[in-house]
Design an enzyme around this catalytic site. Sequence first.
Site, PDB file in Angstrom:
ATOM      1  N   ASN A  39      19.984   6.651  15.629  1.00  0.00           N
ATOM      2  CA  ASN A  39      18.722   7.382  15.482  1.00  0.00           C
ATOM      3  C   ASN A  39      17.554   6.481  15.869  1.00  0.00           C
ATOM      4  O   ASN A  39      17.743   5.312  16.204  1.00  0.00           O
ATOM      5  CB  ASN A  39      18.580   7.947  14.071  1.00  0.00           C
ATOM      6  CG  ASN A  39      18.549   6.853  13.028  1.00  0.00           C
ATOM      7  OD1 ASN A  39      17.637   6.054  12.993  1.00  0.00           O
ATOM      8  ND2 ASN A  39      19.595   6.803  12.194  1.00  0.00           N
ATOM      9  N   ASP A  51      23.628  10.716   8.194  1.00  0.00           N
ATOM     10  CA  ASP A  51      24.233  11.535   7.139  1.00  0.00           C
ATOM     11  C   ASP A  51      25.709  11.780   7.406  1.00  0.00           C
ATOM     12  O   ASP A  51      26.490  11.940   6.482  1.00  0.00           O
ATOM     13  CB  ASP A  51      23.495  12.881   7.050  1.00  0.00           C
ATOM     14  CG  ASP A  51      22.088  12.683   6.516  1.00  0.00           C
ATOM     15  OD1 ASP A  51      21.953  11.962   5.507  1.00  0.00           O
ATOM     16  OD2 ASP A  51      21.128  13.216   7.116  1.00  0.00           O
ATOM     17  N   ILE A 103      23.719   6.179  -0.057  1.00  0.00           N
ATOM     18  CA  ILE A 103      23.453   4.885  -0.714  1.00  0.00           C
ATOM     19  C   ILE A 103      22.394   5.047  -1.806  1.00  0.00           C
ATOM     20  O   ILE A 103      22.554   4.563  -2.926  1.00  0.00           O
ATOM     21  CB  ILE A 103      23.017   3.842   0.338  1.00  0.00           C
ATOM     22  CG1 ILE A 103      24.129   3.696   1.388  1.00  0.00           C
ATOM     23  CG2 ILE A 103      22.708   2.498  -0.301  1.00  0.00           C
ATOM     24  CD1 ILE A 103      23.698   3.081   2.687  1.00  0.00           C
ATOM     25  N   LYS A 137      18.237  13.097  -5.530  1.00  0.00           N
ATOM     26  CA  LYS A 137      18.815  11.759  -5.326  1.00  0.00           C
ATOM     27  C   LYS A 137      18.859  10.964  -6.627  1.00  0.00           C
ATOM     28  O   LYS A 137      19.575   9.971  -6.713  1.00  0.00           O
ATOM     29  CB  LYS A 137      17.990  10.984  -4.301  1.00  0.00           C
ATOM     30  CG  LYS A 137      17.899  11.651  -2.948  1.00  0.00           C
ATOM     31  CD  LYS A 137      18.939  11.102  -2.003  1.00  0.00           C
ATOM     32  CE  LYS A 137      18.724  11.668  -0.614  1.00  0.00           C
ATOM     33  NZ  LYS A 137      19.659  11.101   0.343  1.00  0.00           N
TER      34      LYS A 137
END
Length: 406
Positions: free
Chosen positions: A209, A277, A307, A343
Amino acid sequence: MLHGKRILLIISGGIAAYKCLDLIRRLRERGASVRCVLTDAATQFVTPLSVSALSEDRVYGDLFSLTDEAEMGHIQLSRDADLLVVAPATTNIMAKMAQGIGDDLATTVLLATDKDVLVAPSMNVRMWEHAATQENITTLKSRGIRFAGPTEGNMACGEFGEGRMVEPLEIVAEIETYFAASAPLAGRRAVVTSGPTLEAIDPVRYIANRSSGKQGHAIAAALAGMGAETILVTGPTSEAAPPGVEVHHIESAREMYDACMSALPADIAVCAAAVADWRPAEQGDSKIKKEHDAAPPRIEMIENPDILRTLSAAGNQRPALVVGFAAETDNLIENATSKRKRKGCDWIVANDVSPETGTFGGETNTVHLITGTDTEAWPAMRKTDVADRLAERIAHHFDQNTEAAE
Ligand code: C5P
């Protein structure tokens, strides 16, 4: 380590004064600014021109200079520094310091300062051992003056013994220790992720990316600059390793995950990496062949470990403060707020990465800090400024929590 620190270096008249030129260079290499005051005697050993050229500043020396006083009074000179360093410190200047004598600019500045003072003595062994010198040193130490050396060795005068000034790099190490101990995040350990991850398709091809790692690296540098023991886990980037940071280079998300887990325990985790992802389910050992007339291969993807989420749920290994990033192209606050909950992290830094913002690879970033109790809109600023501000907020958070616990 010394980024942005202001050192006022007082050079007195000893043969070791020539080593100060190197000291100035070493300090500046580490990001400190160095302003110098020379005693009259020092100018017999080094020239103000050399000192000025290396410090890239003017050199001060005359207490009664109208221009000097108009530009920067001696009181201001002593206050406008984070630390005063006297190197070399002759027996004479130490005697004046002990007696509170201010008969030139250097000694007046030393009397007027409200900052800590580090002294690197340099003199003949007999002068060092003289009862008067030793009494003065006891007095100065009792007042909190710090000392670097002296050491034992051959002297310029041909004798051997104690009184040699320590080498410039040892003075630098003392200065670094001084700032590290008083740094806001001293004694804390931080793990920072940065950059992209590369997910192999075969031994030759990969999926990656556009993350440049600029923001994550700047955060690691800022946390280390505030005294945190910092571990940076980074994917491939062209960013230089930040000074004072332990860097672990990884490629895939799974490697980043392993490196982060083995860096625990930590007090702080900042996940600024753009972790893929998904990764190709199969990563064969040989290059996928382009067969004539065959259809393009279909790449099946499977999910990578998260993570940030894992760190946030790491039980008694969980860092006390976990910070994530939310790079969004629409509904920034709404998406970032729900991401914080999903998250399980404490804070989330939300940034708009729509192509027109130029955030990816660019030097600036416009972020919101979502802490759960507040959503703060920060103005557009350089990524290094975002990093400094975030590190300050982190230091403030630990300060408040320590106070609350006391
Ligand atoms: O889910 P999303 O990728 O948008 O979340 C962004 C945040 O989660 C960032 O802090 C990123 O570093 C972190 N992340 C992670 N591991 C993943 C995916 C994202 O740590 N596998």
